[in-house]
Write a protein that holds these residues in place. Structure first.
Motif, PDB file in Angstrom:
ATOM      1  N   ARG A   1     107.079  36.620  38.625  1.00 50.63           N
ATOM      2  CA  ARG A   1     107.244  35.211  38.242  1.00 50.63           C
ATOM      3  C   ARG A   1     108.704  34.782  38.342  1.00 50.63           C
ATOM      4  O   ARG A   1     109.011  33.682  38.800  1.00 50.63           O
ATOM      5  CB  ARG A   1     106.723  34.966  36.832  1.00 50.63           C
ATOM      6  CG  ARG A   1     105.228  34.703  36.769  1.00 50.63           C
ATOM      7  CD  ARG A   1     104.795  34.193  35.402  1.00 50.63           C
ATOM      8  NE  ARG A   1     104.963  35.167  34.331  1.00 50.63           N
ATOM      9  CZ  ARG A   1     104.113  36.146  34.081  1.00 50.63           C
ATOM     10  NH1 ARG A   1     103.029  36.294  34.813  1.00 50.63           N
ATOM     11  NH2 ARG A   1     104.333  36.989  33.088  1.00 50.63           N
TER      12      ARG A   1
ATOM     13  N   ALA B   1      96.944  35.586  43.160  1.00 50.39           N
ATOM     14  CA  ALA B   1      95.687  36.017  42.537  1.00 50.39           C
ATOM     15  C   ALA B   1      94.667  36.414  43.598  1.00 50.39           C
ATOM     16  O   ALA B   1      93.808  37.270  43.346  1.00 50.39           O
ATOM     17  CB  ALA B   1      95.130  34.920  41.646  1.00 50.39           C
TER      18      ALA B   1
ATOM     19  N   SER C   1     104.704  41.776  36.459  1.00 45.81           N
ATOM     20  CA  SER C   1     104.224  40.395  36.559  1.00 45.81           C
ATOM     21  C   SER C   1     105.322  39.415  36.175  1.00 45.81           C
ATOM     22  O   SER C   1     105.514  38.385  36.836  1.00 45.81           O
ATOM     23  CB  SER C   1     102.998  40.179  35.670  1.00 45.81           C
ATOM     24  OG  SER C   1     101.917  40.935  36.155  1.00 45.81           O
TER      25      SER C   1
ATOM     26  N   ASP D   1      97.512  40.030  39.902  1.00 50.39           N
ATOM     27  CA  ASP D   1      97.566  39.699  38.476  1.00 50.39           C
ATOM     28  C   ASP D   1      96.783  40.706  37.635  1.00 50.39           C
ATOM     29  O   ASP D   1      97.098  40.918  36.471  1.00 50.39           O
ATOM     30  CB  ASP D   1      97.077  38.270  38.233  1.00 50.39           C
ATOM     31  CG  ASP D   1      95.745  37.967  38.898  1.00 50.39           C
ATOM     32  OD1 ASP D   1      95.344  38.704  39.820  1.00 50.39           O
ATOM     33  OD2 ASP D   1      95.104  36.982  38.501  1.00 50.39           O
ATOM     34  N   GLU D   2      95.807  41.341  38.225  1.00 51.29           N
ATOM     35  CA  GLU D   2      94.962  42.298  37.496  1.00 51.29           C
ATOM     36  C   GLU D   2      95.535  43.711  37.479  1.00 51.29           C
ATOM     37  O   GLU D   2      95.131  44.532  36.653  1.00 51.29           O
ATOM     38  CB  GLU D   2      93.573  42.363  38.145  1.00 51.29           C
ATOM     39  CG  GLU D   2      92.852  41.036  38.191  1.00 51.29           C
ATOM     40  CD  GLU D   2      91.658  41.089  39.129  1.00 51.29           C
ATOM     41  OE1 GLU D   2      91.148  42.197  39.392  1.00 51.29           O
ATOM     42  OE2 GLU D   2      91.244  40.022  39.598  1.00 51.29           O
TER      43      GLU D   2
ATOM     44  N   PRO E   1     100.909  31.397  41.774  1.00 49.85           N
ATOM     45  CA  PRO E   1      99.966  32.192  40.980  1.00 49.85           C
ATOM     46  C   PRO E   1      98.568  32.244  41.606  1.00 49.85           C
ATOM     47  O   PRO E   1      97.931  33.304  41.627  1.00 49.85           O
ATOM     48  CB  PRO E   1      99.950  31.472  39.625  1.00 49.85           C
ATOM     49  CG  PRO E   1     101.283  30.807  39.543  1.00 49.85           C
ATOM     50  CD  PRO E   1     101.591  30.385  40.956  1.00 49.85           C
TER      51      PRO E   1
END
Length: 143
Positions: free
Chosen positions: A126, A109, A122, A114-115, A105
């Motif tokens: 994961r 990032a 997402s 992530d944004e 993560p």
């Protein structure tokens, strides 16, 4: 603890100011990946938890603590193929122990993923990371 290949992606993303350009770059990375043999697209290699069809086929080279992790992967969605290419850059060539130490993560990032990814994408990302970690943990325990 990112690989040189992943650091290259980080540098490219820093150079690309606009998220649309980054998005196109991720898709291009996916297009550059070799296709997965249809015989490998089976339930055992399919990643659950992804909105798209995703297959990850791990390859472990060597034995014991020095065993190196690699994988082949494919998806029916171009952006997801690009995410697989990013994960390949993040993990390929690491020892199994190093794979387990990667803070995926935090590393992802750094790319701003992530944004800009939908919650479904997402969640799928994961799920792919968890599959990779599961394989590495299982092979480490077996060694």
């Amino acid at each position: 603890m990112a690989t040189e290949a992943f650091e290259d992606i980080v540098e490219t993303f820093e150079f690309l100011d606009d998220w649309e350009d980054r998005y196109r770059h991720v898709i291009e990375m996916g297009k550059a990946m070799p296709p997965l043999d249809d015989a490998l697209k089976v339930d055992a290699t399919k990643v659950t938890g992804c909105a798209s069809q995703v297959w990850i086929v791990p390859r472990i080279e060597g034995e014991g603590a020095q065993a190196r992790f690699d994988f082949d992967g494919e998806s029916d969605a171009m952006i997801v193929r690009g995410l697989i290419a990013i994960l390949h850059a993040l993990y390929s060539g690491l020892t199994l122990g190093e794979v387990l130490k990667v803070d995926a993560p935090a590393e992802l990032a750094r790319l701003g993923l992530d944004e800009h990814l939908s919650s479904q994408r997402s969640n799928g990302l994961r799920a792919m990371v968890e599959r990779i970690r599961h394989v590495a943990a299982g092979k480490t325990a077996a060694a």
